[in-house]
Motif scaffolding. Sequence first.
Motif: not given
Length: 86
Positions: A9-25, A82-83
Amino acid sequence: LKLAVCILVILGQVGAINRGGDTVKIRLKELRIRQCLTQEQLAERSGVSRSYISEIETEAHNPTIDIICKLCKALNCTANDLIYCD
């Protein structure tokens, strides 16, 4: 087995997150997934409704300071975790 599923789950979902625009979501979802928690499990731990957590993760709502504190306590992290992006 649970650990193996969690890693996938971590590899599949966290790996897909765009780290360039970190927001609270993004940070909320990332921290939740890293701990192998569903939105329902986080809701139970934090006292924040599952639907509200979902709305934060989709940017339908911006959490109040009170909600951020509840989520941080449930995730065992600081508000800074978180922020802000590291």
